[in-house]
Design a protein around this motif. Structure first.
Motif, mmCIF file in Angstrom:
data_model
loop_
_atom_site.group_PDB
_atom_site.id
_atom_site.type_symbol
_atom_site.label_atom_id
_atom_site.label_comp_id
_atom_site.label_asym_id
_atom_site.label_seq_id
_atom_site.Cartn_x
_atom_site.Cartn_y
_atom_site.Cartn_z
ATOM 1 N N SER A 119 48.966 37.273 40.206
ATOM 2 C CA SER A 119 47.818 37.778 40.961
ATOM 3 C C SER A 119 46.643 36.820 40.835
ATOM 4 O O SER A 119 46.593 35.966 39.933
ATOM 5 C CB SER A 119 47.415 39.155 40.438
ATOM 6 O OG SER A 119 47.002 39.069 39.093
ATOM 7 N N ASP A 120 45.673 36.989 41.744
ATOM 8 C CA ASP A 120 44.490 36.129 41.703
ATOM 9 C C ASP A 120 43.740 36.288 40.386
ATOM 10 O O ASP A 120 43.256 35.306 39.809
ATOM 11 C CB ASP A 120 43.570 36.455 42.872
ATOM 12 C CG ASP A 120 44.156 36.016 44.209
ATOM 13 O OD1 ASP A 120 45.088 35.188 44.200
ATOM 14 O OD2 ASP A 120 43.686 36.502 45.253
ATOM 15 N N ILE A 168 45.514 34.389 37.659
ATOM 16 C CA ILE A 168 45.349 32.946 37.828
ATOM 17 C C ILE A 168 43.948 32.515 37.404
ATOM 18 O O ILE A 168 43.780 31.505 36.709
ATOM 19 C CB ILE A 168 45.609 32.544 39.290
ATOM 20 C CG1 ILE A 168 47.071 32.800 39.662
ATOM 21 C CG2 ILE A 168 45.254 31.082 39.523
ATOM 22 C CD1 ILE A 168 47.366 32.592 41.126
ATOM 23 N N ASP A 211 49.342 25.969 41.581
ATOM 24 C CA ASP A 211 50.266 26.262 42.694
ATOM 25 C C ASP A 211 51.574 26.844 42.167
ATOM 26 O O ASP A 211 52.151 27.762 42.779
ATOM 27 C CB ASP A 211 50.542 24.987 43.493
ATOM 28 C CG ASP A 211 49.298 24.466 44.207
ATOM 29 O OD1 ASP A 211 48.417 25.296 44.504
ATOM 30 O OD2 ASP A 211 49.224 23.251 44.450
ATOM 31 N N ARG A 234 41.626 24.174 40.880
ATOM 32 C CA ARG A 234 42.454 25.128 41.631
ATOM 33 C C ARG A 234 43.526 24.460 42.488
ATOM 34 O O ARG A 234 44.505 25.108 42.872
ATOM 35 C CB ARG A 234 41.573 25.992 42.521
ATOM 36 C CG ARG A 234 40.956 25.260 43.708
ATOM 37 C CD ARG A 234 40.229 26.200 44.643
ATOM 38 N NE ARG A 234 39.730 25.510 45.817
ATOM 39 C CZ ARG A 234 39.134 26.126 46.840
ATOM 40 N NH1 ARG A 234 38.965 27.423 46.804
ATOM 41 N NH2 ARG A 234 38.727 25.422 47.877
ATOM 42 N N ARG A 269 50.994 30.447 41.168
ATOM 43 C CA ARG A 269 50.849 31.268 42.380
ATOM 44 C C ARG A 269 52.186 31.497 43.055
ATOM 45 O O ARG A 269 52.469 32.594 43.567
ATOM 46 C CB ARG A 269 49.860 30.592 43.331
ATOM 47 C CG ARG A 269 49.517 31.450 44.555
ATOM 48 C CD ARG A 269 48.594 30.729 45.512
ATOM 49 N NE ARG A 269 47.284 30.480 44.905
ATOM 50 C CZ ARG A 269 46.834 29.295 44.578
ATOM 51 N NH1 ARG A 269 47.594 28.207 44.771
ATOM 52 N NH2 ARG A 269 45.634 29.143 44.048
#
Length: 298
Positions: free
Chosen positions: A200-201, A204, A192, A186, A195
């Motif tokens: 969105s989370d 990802i 990065d 991560r 993101r």
């Protein structure tokens, strides 16, 4: 440019894609591990037997013949008969599908829930990570067979409940492995960058992180098949799994222990079947781990 050069350029095959190169490299490294190849061939053989074997079994696995009980191996009954006169060879063939069914679906349960919890725990960290990991630590505090036994004791003895029990005790193993992999991924630059682009989370996690940590998940799932089969057989041996007259290997081994001196073949062949299947998944899983580990040299 000459016409011949143009034709050669047009007929020249395109270079293989990175995915094809990766698969070829994986197969080349796996092929070097002779034990893993043997394990893979055995697993393929077991799957084929589980699918088509019951159609060619010489006898019905549940039909009793007390006149011919405890018969020793012969040309008529290759593995002999049990204390009810049932053909052991036919029961082992039918039990193959039951064994692989239990192992497969229990591992699927453990993988799905364990991977999900590990992804959430490793990605979000902090309190979410602490809560999920403490729950996993509680489950890991119990020996696997005892945890599965406790779950089956509450739910009742059946194949479905064995699958649920083995699946639940497999969840913490996958969760911890996935969490560790996510923690190492991560913080990489590509995460990065994605993101920063506004992803969105969920995107990802499932599109950019999960595909890059599949190797340890695949290896663990293969190794876990062996553990699941062994645990399920242990529960059936204790009378908490498959119920008679289901031809499950653990139950057959449990019934055969009463005849170890008079008719050892009743317990010998189911026990050998469990050992061979578990060994095949273990050595194949070790080979997968070596082939999928990027640190291993070609």
């Amino acid at each position: 440019m000459s016409e011949q050069t143009i034709n050669d350029a047009m007929t020249k095959s395109p270079p293989p894609s990175p995915r094809v190169k990766s698969m070829k490299n994986f197969y080349r490294k796996l092929r070097k591990n002779k034990a893993a190849m043997v394990g893979g061939i055995l697993i393929l053989f077991f799957v084929i037997v589980a699918i088509i074997g019951p159609f060619f079994a010489p006898y019905d696995p549940t039909v009793q013949n007390h006149v011919n009980k405890l018969a020793t191996p012969s040309s008529e009954h290759w593995f002999g008969t049990d204390h009810h006169g049932r053909d052991i060879f036919s029961r082992i063939i039918h039990g193959m599908s039951i064994t692989l069914y239990i192992g497969l679906f229990s591992v699927i349960i453990g993988t799905v829930f364990g991977v999900f919890l590990g992804l959430i725990s490793g990605y979000y960290g902090k309190r979410v990570d602490a809560f999920i990991m403490r729950c996993m630590d509680v489950l890991l505090a119990f020996p696997g067979i005892l945890l599965a036994l406790a779950i089956v004791s509450v739910l009742g003895g059946s194949l479905t409940n064995v699958i649920i029990a083995v699946g639940i005790f497999s969840i913490p193993v996958f969760a911890r492995i996935v969490r560790g992999s996510v923690l190492s991924v991560r913080k990489l630059e590509y995460v990065d960058a994605v993101r920063a682009l506004g992803a969105s989370d969920g995107r990802i996690i499932f599109k950019h992180i999960l595909p890059n940590i599949l190797s340890p998940i695949i290896v663990q799932a293969t190794l876990r098949m062996a553990t699941a089969i062994l645990t399920a057989s242990g529960l059936s041996f204790l009378g908490m799994g498959a119920q008679p007259p289901t031809p499950e290997w653990g139950a057959m081994l449990s019934a055969g222990r009463n005849y170890m001196y008079d008719a050892p073949h009743v317990a010998l062949f189911p026990g050998l079947a469990i050992v061979i299947v578990v060994l095949a998944f273990n050595i194949f899983g070790d080979g997968l781990r070596d082939a999928l580990d990027p640190k291993m040299k070609n």
